[in-house]
Design a protein around this motif. Structure first.
Motif, PDB file in Angstrom:
ATOM      1  N   GLY A 317      10.643  84.879   9.383  1.00 55.71           N
ATOM      2  CA  GLY A 317      10.895  83.473   9.685  1.00 55.71           C
ATOM      3  C   GLY A 317      10.412  82.542   8.601  1.00 55.71           C
ATOM      4  N   ARG A 318       9.656  81.510   9.001  1.00 54.52           N
ATOM      5  CA  ARG A 318       9.143  80.504   8.078  1.00 54.52           C
ATOM      6  C   ARG A 318       7.650  80.301   8.334  1.00 54.52           C
ATOM      7  N   ARG A 319       6.973  79.698   7.366  1.00 55.85           N
ATOM      8  CA  ARG A 319       5.518  79.521   7.456  1.00 55.85           C
ATOM      9  C   ARG A 319       5.138  78.802   8.743  1.00 55.85           C
ATOM     10  N   SER A 320       4.135  79.334   9.420  1.00 56.12           N
ATOM     11  CA  SER A 320       3.709  78.769  10.700  1.00 56.12           C
ATOM     12  C   SER A 320       2.948  77.457  10.491  1.00 56.12           C
ATOM     13  N   PHE A 321       2.567  76.829  11.603  1.00 60.26           N
ATOM     14  CA  PHE A 321       2.012  75.475  11.567  1.00 60.26           C
ATOM     15  C   PHE A 321       0.717  75.377  10.765  1.00 60.26           C
ATOM     16  N   GLY A 322      -0.222  76.272  11.022  1.00 61.61           N
ATOM     17  CA  GLY A 322      -1.502  76.235  10.309  1.00 61.61           C
ATOM     18  C   GLY A 322      -2.623  75.615  11.110  1.00 61.61           C
ATOM     19  N   LYS A 323      -2.890  76.169  12.298  1.00 61.71           N
ATOM     20  CA  LYS A 323      -3.996  75.691  13.144  1.00 61.71           C
ATOM     21  C   LYS A 323      -4.977  76.835  13.357  1.00 61.71           C
ATOM     22  N   GLY A 324      -6.162  76.686  12.806  1.00 53.75           N
ATOM     23  CA  GLY A 324      -7.182  77.723  12.921  1.00 53.75           C
ATOM     24  C   GLY A 324      -8.459  77.230  13.546  1.00 53.75           C
ATOM     25  N   LEU A 325      -8.358  76.228  14.420  1.00 54.04           N
ATOM     26  CA  LEU A 325      -9.529  75.663  15.082  1.00 54.04           C
ATOM     27  C   LEU A 325      -9.523  76.048  16.558  1.00 54.04           C
ATOM     28  N   VAL A 326     -10.718  76.309  17.084  1.00 50.46           N
ATOM     29  CA  VAL A 326     -10.883  76.730  18.475  1.00 50.46           C
ATOM     30  C   VAL A 326     -11.458  75.574  19.286  1.00 50.46           C
ATOM     31  N   PHE A 365       0.092  65.886  11.282  1.00 38.86           N
ATOM     32  CA  PHE A 365       1.161  66.232  12.202  1.00 38.86           C
ATOM     33  C   PHE A 365       2.553  65.969  11.623  1.00 38.86           C
ATOM     34  N   ASN A 366       2.633  65.175  10.548  1.00 40.37           N
ATOM     35  CA  ASN A 366       3.913  64.932   9.891  1.00 40.37           C
ATOM     36  C   ASN A 366       4.165  65.895   8.744  1.00 40.37           C
ATOM     37  N   ASP A 367       3.426  66.977   8.696  1.00 38.91           N
ATOM     38  CA  ASP A 367       3.600  67.962   7.625  1.00 38.91           C
ATOM     39  C   ASP A 367       5.006  68.546   7.630  1.00 38.91           C
ATOM     40  N   PHE A 368       5.630  68.574   8.811  1.00 41.17           N
ATOM     41  CA  PHE A 368       7.007  69.078   8.879  1.00 41.17           C
ATOM     42  C   PHE A 368       7.913  68.294   7.937  1.00 41.17           C
ATOM     43  N   GLN A 369       7.761  66.978   7.899  1.00 42.71           N
ATOM     44  CA  GLN A 369       8.604  66.158   7.039  1.00 42.71           C
ATOM     45  C   GLN A 369       8.370  66.498   5.573  1.00 42.71           C
ATOM     46  N   ARG A 370       7.105  66.725   5.215  1.00 40.53           N
ATOM     47  CA  ARG A 370       6.810  67.103   3.828  1.00 40.53           C
ATOM     48  C   ARG A 370       7.468  68.425   3.479  1.00 40.53           C
ATOM     49  N   ARG A 371       7.397  69.386   4.398  1.00 47.89           N
ATOM     50  CA  ARG A 371       8.042  70.681   4.144  1.00 47.89           C
ATOM     51  C   ARG A 371       9.553  70.528   4.021  1.00 47.89           C
ATOM     52  N   PHE A 372      10.117  69.665   4.864  1.00 46.93           N
ATOM     53  CA  PHE A 372      11.550  69.415   4.827  1.00 46.93           C
ATOM     54  C   PHE A 372      11.955  68.844   3.471  1.00 46.93           C
ATOM     55  N   GLU A 373      11.175  67.880   2.997  1.00 45.11           N
ATOM     56  CA  GLU A 373      11.529  67.185   1.762  1.00 45.11           C
ATOM     57  C   GLU A 373      11.313  68.043   0.522  1.00 45.11           C
ATOM     58  N   ASN A 374      10.289  68.912   0.534  1.00 42.94           N
ATOM     59  CA  ASN A 374      10.050  69.713  -0.672  1.00 42.94           C
ATOM     60  C   ASN A 374      10.854  71.014  -0.703  1.00 42.94           C
ATOM     61  N   GLY A 375      11.688  71.221   0.312  1.00 40.82           N
ATOM     62  CA  GLY A 375      12.587  72.370   0.294  1.00 40.82           C
ATOM     63  C   GLY A 375      12.019  73.654   0.847  1.00 40.82           C
ATOM     64  N   GLU A 376      10.767  73.598   1.365  1.00 40.14           N
ATOM     65  CA  GLU A 376      10.135  74.831   1.853  1.00 40.14           C
ATOM     66  C   GLU A 376      10.888  75.469   3.016  1.00 40.14           C
ATOM     67  N   LEU A 377      11.576  74.662   3.811  1.00 43.39           N
ATOM     68  CA  LEU A 377      12.290  75.195   4.973  1.00 43.39           C
ATOM     69  C   LEU A 377      13.574  75.913   4.587  1.00 43.39           C
ATOM     70  N   ASP A 381      10.413  80.294  -2.268  1.00 45.53           N
ATOM     71  CA  ASP A 381       9.638  79.993  -3.472  1.00 45.53           C
ATOM     72  C   ASP A 381       9.160  78.546  -3.523  1.00 45.53           C
ATOM     73  N   SER A 382       9.516  77.735  -2.511  1.00 45.58           N
ATOM     74  CA  SER A 382       8.997  76.370  -2.429  1.00 45.58           C
ATOM     75  C   SER A 382       7.670  76.296  -1.671  1.00 45.58           C
ATOM     76  N   ILE A 383       7.243  77.411  -1.073  1.00 47.37           N
ATOM     77  CA  ILE A 383       5.962  77.442  -0.370  1.00 47.37           C
ATOM     78  C   ILE A 383       4.835  77.423  -1.397  1.00 47.37           C
ATOM     79  N   LYS A 384       3.923  76.467  -1.255  1.00 44.91           N
ATOM     80  CA  LYS A 384       2.812  76.343  -2.193  1.00 44.91           C
ATOM     81  C   LYS A 384       1.689  77.303  -1.799  1.00 44.91           C
ATOM     82  N   ILE A 385       1.377  78.234  -2.670  1.00 44.17           N
ATOM     83  CA  ILE A 385       0.377  79.260  -2.393  1.00 44.17           C
ATOM     84  C   ILE A 385      -0.800  79.096  -3.352  1.00 44.17           C
ATOM     85  N   ALA A 386      -1.997  79.073  -2.799  1.00 44.69           N
ATOM     86  CA  ALA A 386      -3.207  78.963  -3.622  1.00 44.69           C
ATOM     87  C   ALA A 386      -3.724  80.367  -3.968  1.00 44.69           C
ATOM     88  N   ASP A 387      -3.744  80.697  -5.257  1.00 48.82           N
ATOM     89  CA  ASP A 387      -4.212  82.025  -5.678  1.00 48.82           C
ATOM     90  C   ASP A 387      -5.668  82.273  -5.309  1.00 48.82           C
TER      91      ASP A 387
END
Length: 526
Positions: A317-326, A365-377, A381-387
């Motif tokens: 699929g596509r990169r998940s939301f990114g919530k790691g808080l309990v 919470f508006n990260d979806f729009q950023r992903r939409f605009e930068n082509g990640e969806l 190869d548009s997914i930004k990965i930190a080495d």
């Protein structure tokens, strides 16, 4: 279509807010204590007392307290939230997985409560209420022609198990009005939408959240698919905003061998708790696939991360939301509560998949729009990965932390950039309302048809396609459907089948149109 592209990310992200609201906490013990004492608390208490006793105008001090609590929590993190007492019942019912009621699915159709379908075996089904019936009165309370708010409507139909209500019903197909006495019962709110065999070897399970009943529902579904000959299992966690941690752990345990790490949590004091799999799993060897998207969050990411880090499943699929808080739910004594972040969770490899919220809740919470605009969806190869956030799975594959689960097999949002609006509409309530309206005028003819005959009736000609196109125009939506005619017909046919027959049949038909499932079946060689 006339809806501008700039609004598409807003439309496409609608489901996210609901999912995250219901899935914003995990299963830690409920805290019953009060707020922390000290001079700050005394100052707030005195201020409220002064306003209550001395302020020149009458003020609802409860509302001031609510605003104060909300404002404080906004300074912490996006998932520490306040739930006022008016919301608590609905939230509790959703996570409990059941509520007291009459057991019908309904629409407000032309200002009247119209039954889509009674819950099989539920209170209304037992007294003979049918799809298409209108509920006119609950006892002597008029339900039609009044533009009632939903909370008022629900209050008349819901109630404690064993309580009774007299319903006045109009059956259009027979042009008759009658009354029935219904004894309310516990109505399930399913967290497993459906489970079906996608083909002779592949079982599919759709999970919409992690509630108290989720593991039992899931175990039953998994066992049924195994009994039906499934050699591969697909767990669909798309748009699943999370819920109880322990239910994600129990589900992971079905697939992981004894001793494998499922999840780790670390609290403020640095204490790390690790949860491991047992030897009780019933599908520890077959092929396994997990479907995720940008709205898969929290407990969904725990499950996907555990299976990915242990090299047990292929994540598609596509990169998940990114919530790691309990969060832990803490009662405030007046029926309201706060969900306070008390720990971070980590996948077995040590990854934190929590995204940064340093720019505030709105940006978070508006990260979806950023992903939409930068082509990640649309492109992996548009997914930004930190080495610097590189981790290793059990078999030494590289995975990354720092913002969601990155899938092993990427599937873009739609076939072509710009098709998003069509897909969104076909999965929305607009289609459901259209189909109900069609059934309302010709239900007797449809009731005689099998699933295959229904599909043929909808797809063999352009009749219903044209009716739907006209319906959208009447609703002020000008979509260019002709380029997507066959897909639209399949979605329409599936919704007719859903309302006439059931959820399993609906999902089985839609899987034929599902790009992620196509990717799974291609990879599985099925």
């Amino acid at each position: 279509m006339k809806i501008k592209k700039i609004y598409l990310p807003i439309l496409l992200a609608t489901a996210l807010a609901i999912g995250l609201l219901m899935g914003s906490f995990l299963n830690y013990p409920t805290y019953q204590g009060g707020l922390v004492s000290g001079s700050g608390k005394n100052k707030l208490n005195k201020l409220i007392d002064f306003i209550d006793s001395e302020y020149v105008d009458d003020v609802d001090t409860d509302s001031i307290v609510d605003l104060t609590v909300t404002s404080i929590l906004e300074k912490l993190d996006p998932h520490s939230v306040y739930i006022d007492k008016s919301q608590m019942q609905e939230v509790a019912e959703d996570m409990r997985g059941e509520f007291g009621g009459i057991g019908v699915n309904f629409y407000m159709f032309k200002d009247t409560v119209a039954v889509i379908k009674p819950v099989p075996g539920g209170p209304s089904d037992k007294v003979g209420i049918k799809a298409g019936d209108r509920i006119l009165f609950a006892d002597n309370y008029k339900l039609y022609g009044r533009d009632l708010p939903l909370d008022t409507l629900f209050s008349k139909l819901k109630g404690e198990e064993g309580s009774k209500v007299t319903l006045t019903v109009f059956r259009k197909s027979e042009n008759k009005k009658f009354t029935v006495n219904v004894e309310r019962g516990m109505v399930p709110k399913k967290s497993v939408d459906a489970y079906v065999m996608a083909n002779k070897n592949t079982g599919y399970i759709k999970v919409n959240r992690f509630a108290e009943t989720t593991y039992d529902e899931f175990h039953e579904a998994l066992q049924s698919l195994i009994n039906s000959g499934a050699k591969s299992i697909v767990v669909d966690l798309r748009d699943n905003g999370g819920g109880y941690l322990e239910k994600a752990v129990e589900m992971a345990d079905e697939f992981l061998e004894d001793g494998m790490v499922i999840v780790k949590t670390k609290n403020k004091k640095g204490r790390v708790d690790e949860t491991d799999a047992t030897d009780k799993g019933i599908f520890e060897q077959g092929k396994l696939y997990v479907l995720i998207n940008e709205n898969s969050a929290s407990a969904s990411e725990i499950l996907a991360g555990a299976l990915q880090d242990n090299d047990r499943a292929t994540i598609v699929g596509r990169r998940s939301f990114g919530k790691g808080l309990v969060q832990r739910e803490m009662k405030l004594g007046d029926g309201s509560a706060v969900r306070l972040t008390v720990a971070r969770y980590y996948t077995p490899s040590g990854r934190s998949i929590q995204r940064s919220y340093a720019k505030g809740g709105d940006a978070y919470f508006n990260d979806f729009q950023r992903r939409f605009e930068n082509g990640e969806l649309y492109a992996a190869d548009s997914i930004k990965i930190a080495d610097t956030l590189k981790y290793y799975t059990r078999n030494k594959r590289v995975v990354y932390g720092g913002g969601g689960i990155i899938p092993d097999v990427f599937v873009p949002l739609a076939g072509k950039h710009g098709d998003e609006g069509i897909i969104l509409i076909m999965k929305s309530g607009v289609v459901s309302h259209f189909v109900f309206g069609q059934l309302d005028s010709e239900r007797n003819a449809f009731n005689k048809l099998t699933e295959q005959q229904i599909v043929k009736k909808i797809t063999a000609t352009d009749d219903y396609f044209n009716l739907f196109d006209t319906y959208l125009l009447q609703q002020g939506m000008d979509f260019k459907l002709k380029d997507h005619k066959e897909m639209v017909k399949q979605y329409l046919a599936a919704e007719f089948v859903r309302q006439l027959i059931g959820e399993k049949e609906y999902y089985r038909l839609l899987l034929l149109q599902d790009n992620m499932m196509k990717a799974v079946l291609e990879k599985a060689g099925s």
